[in-house]
Design a protein around this motif. Sequence first.
Motif, mmCIF file in Angstrom:
data_model
loop_
_atom_site.group_PDB
_atom_site.id
_atom_site.type_symbol
_atom_site.label_atom_id
_atom_site.label_comp_id
_atom_site.label_asym_id
_atom_site.label_seq_id
_atom_site.Cartn_x
_atom_site.Cartn_y
_atom_site.Cartn_z
ATOM 1 N N LEU A 191 0.836 -1.210 0.000
ATOM 2 C CA LEU A 191 0.000 0.000 0.000
ATOM 3 C C LEU A 191 0.868 1.257 0.000
ATOM 4 O O LEU A 191 0.587 2.225 -0.716
ATOM 5 N N VAL A 192 1.924 1.212 0.801
ATOM 6 C CA VAL A 192 2.835 2.353 0.869
ATOM 7 C C VAL A 192 3.567 2.528 -0.454
ATOM 8 O O VAL A 192 3.674 3.640 -0.987
ATOM 9 N N ARG A 193 4.059 1.437 -1.002
ATOM 10 C CA ARG A 193 4.772 1.524 -2.279
ATOM 11 C C ARG A 193 3.865 2.056 -3.382
ATOM 12 O O ARG A 193 4.272 2.919 -4.177
ATOM 13 N N GLU A 194 2.637 1.561 -3.434
ATOM 14 C CA GLU A 194 1.702 2.014 -4.460
ATOM 15 C C GLU A 194 1.392 3.499 -4.307
ATOM 16 O O GLU A 194 1.261 4.226 -5.307
ATOM 17 N N TYR A 195 1.291 3.958 -3.062
ATOM 18 C CA TYR A 195 1.040 5.383 -2.842
ATOM 19 C C TYR A 195 2.211 6.214 -3.368
ATOM 20 O O TYR A 195 2.007 7.228 -4.051
ATOM 21 N N LEU A 196 3.431 5.798 -3.052
ATOM 22 C CA LEU A 196 4.606 6.539 -3.510
ATOM 23 C C LEU A 196 4.718 6.505 -5.034
ATOM 24 O O LEU A 196 5.145 7.491 -5.651
ATOM 25 N N ASP A 197 4.334 5.397 -5.646
ATOM 26 C CA ASP A 197 4.357 5.302 -7.104
ATOM 27 C C ASP A 197 3.271 6.172 -7.734
ATOM 28 O O ASP A 197 3.501 6.820 -8.768
ATOM 29 N N ASP A 198 2.092 6.191 -7.136
ATOM 30 C CA ASP A 198 0.955 6.920 -7.709
ATOM 31 C C ASP A 198 1.040 8.424 -7.469
ATOM 32 O O ASP A 198 0.521 9.216 -8.258
ATOM 33 N N TYR A 199 1.671 8.819 -6.364
ATOM 34 C CA TYR A 199 1.752 10.243 -6.013
ATOM 35 C C TYR A 199 3.209 10.620 -5.708
ATOM 36 O O TYR A 199 3.543 10.991 -4.575
ATOM 37 N N PRO A 200 4.080 10.529 -6.697
ATOM 38 C CA PRO A 200 5.511 10.774 -6.427
ATOM 39 C C PRO A 200 5.815 12.185 -5.960
ATOM 40 O O PRO A 200 6.792 12.400 -5.240
ATOM 41 N N ALA A 201 5.006 13.156 -6.361
ATOM 42 C CA ALA A 201 5.294 14.548 -5.998
ATOM 43 C C ALA A 201 4.726 14.941 -4.640
ATOM 44 O O ALA A 201 4.985 16.043 -4.156
ATOM 45 N N ALA A 202 3.979 14.059 -4.006
ATOM 46 C CA ALA A 202 3.321 14.398 -2.746
ATOM 47 C C ALA A 202 4.349 14.655 -1.646
ATOM 48 O O ALA A 202 5.323 13.916 -1.498
ATOM 49 N N ASP A 203 4.113 15.695 -0.869
ATOM 50 C CA ASP A 203 4.966 16.004 0.290
ATOM 51 C C ASP A 203 4.441 15.217 1.478
ATOM 52 O O ASP A 203 3.926 15.767 2.446
ATOM 53 N N VAL A 204 4.593 13.912 1.411
ATOM 54 C CA VAL A 204 4.026 13.017 2.423
ATOM 55 C C VAL A 204 5.033 12.823 3.550
ATOM 56 O O VAL A 204 6.241 12.814 3.335
ATOM 57 N N SER A 205 4.545 12.680 4.762
ATOM 58 C CA SER A 205 5.419 12.462 5.910
ATOM 59 C C SER A 205 5.505 10.980 6.233
ATOM 60 O O SER A 205 4.678 10.168 5.790
ATOM 61 N N LEU A 206 6.501 10.610 7.019
ATOM 62 C CA LEU A 206 6.639 9.228 7.457
ATOM 63 C C LEU A 206 5.441 8.811 8.301
ATOM 64 O O LEU A 206 4.957 7.673 8.210
ATOM 65 N N VAL A 207 4.940 9.729 9.115
ATOM 66 C CA VAL A 207 3.770 9.430 9.944
ATOM 67 C C VAL A 207 2.552 9.160 9.065
ATOM 68 O O VAL A 207 1.758 8.249 9.342
ATOM 69 N N ASP A 208 2.395 9.921 7.991
ATOM 70 C CA ASP A 208 1.282 9.680 7.063
ATOM 71 C C ASP A 208 1.357 8.276 6.473
ATOM 72 O O ASP A 208 0.348 7.563 6.401
ATOM 73 N N LEU A 209 2.534 7.882 6.038
ATOM 74 C CA LEU A 209 2.706 6.549 5.452
ATOM 75 C C LEU A 209 2.481 5.454 6.490
ATOM 76 O O LEU A 209 1.923 4.399 6.182
ATOM 77 N N ALA A 210 2.918 5.702 7.721
ATOM 78 C CA ALA A 210 2.706 4.715 8.786
ATOM 79 C C ALA A 210 1.223 4.523 9.068
ATOM 80 O O ALA A 210 0.760 3.397 9.294
ATOM 81 N N HIS A 211 0.469 5.613 9.057
ATOM 82 C CA HIS A 211 -0.985 5.499 9.251
ATOM 83 C C HIS A 211 -1.615 4.722 8.113
ATOM 84 O O HIS A 211 -2.523 3.914 8.333
#
Length: 293
Positions: A191-211
């Motif tokens: 799920l995390v990998r797919e998010y990073l692939d789908d939204y590469p430009a997102a300013d996402v935090s580690l806490v966001d990915l952990a949630h």
Amino acid sequence: MQKGDTVGDTVVETEGNMKDNADYSTASVLGGLELLSAQYYRQNFSRHTHEGYTVAVIEHGAQRFYRTGGQHLANQDSIILVNADDVHTGQSATDYGWAYRAMYPTPEQFQSVCADLFQGRDGVPYFPQAVVHDPELAVQMRLVFGLLSNGQDRLLNETLLYSVMTRLVLRHSRSRHQFRQDSIPSRALNLVREYLDDYPAADVSLVDLAHLANLSPYYLVRQFKRYFGLPPHAYQVQARLRHACKLLQGGETPAAVAVDCGFHDQSHLTTHFKRAMGVPPGQYARQRNMLQA
């Protein structure tokens, strides 16, 4: 080791050309982490306490201080550890003062970092030694302080900060516990990998990915790297570079690509692009267009 009372630069005149200089700031990580960069020559702190921990690395010079019933000496490259509510002091141990960089994580912030680190462990760490000599960790701390001071790249900053804080606990806290030995939660990691692939430009935090993965941040970093070979922040850079290649092939300029892919600026894109592709993005785009012509 006492925090400044104001935000920004605080300068106190001393004899000759020596000046006490302290810069206090707050980083956005962990809901607000207090930081201090200071050069002191004649500062002499009376006995005091902090609600949070003091974690500092000596840049140069040496500091003498009281903590935990005794006097301690911290010289260059050593790490100072003061537990929350520990009574402590601070003064120079040399004629030319001392400089250090420090952070002041609260017990709640330490708990949030370590909550899922050990099997069946609750509470916060206790550091029995006031001064530790750990060159590798001191280098990592300097890197983290430098990154936090510029406030860029949240995912990288949080990942390195979590790594430093957990290493402090593992290497220097009183309790020693074994790591979790759970099987790799591949579905959550995907799920995390797919998010990073789908939204590469997102300013996402580690806490966001952990949630997103329903994992603790530190556990996510360890397992993601184990499963995919890269920690999340490094994988994000690769996802951005893949996206950049597509945009460059489509005719976008490197400056526009940098913005569209989440890099700070064109220089930041060029640095990562050349490391991965061997050529800068402009040259890559020109040569691709020549091949397709």
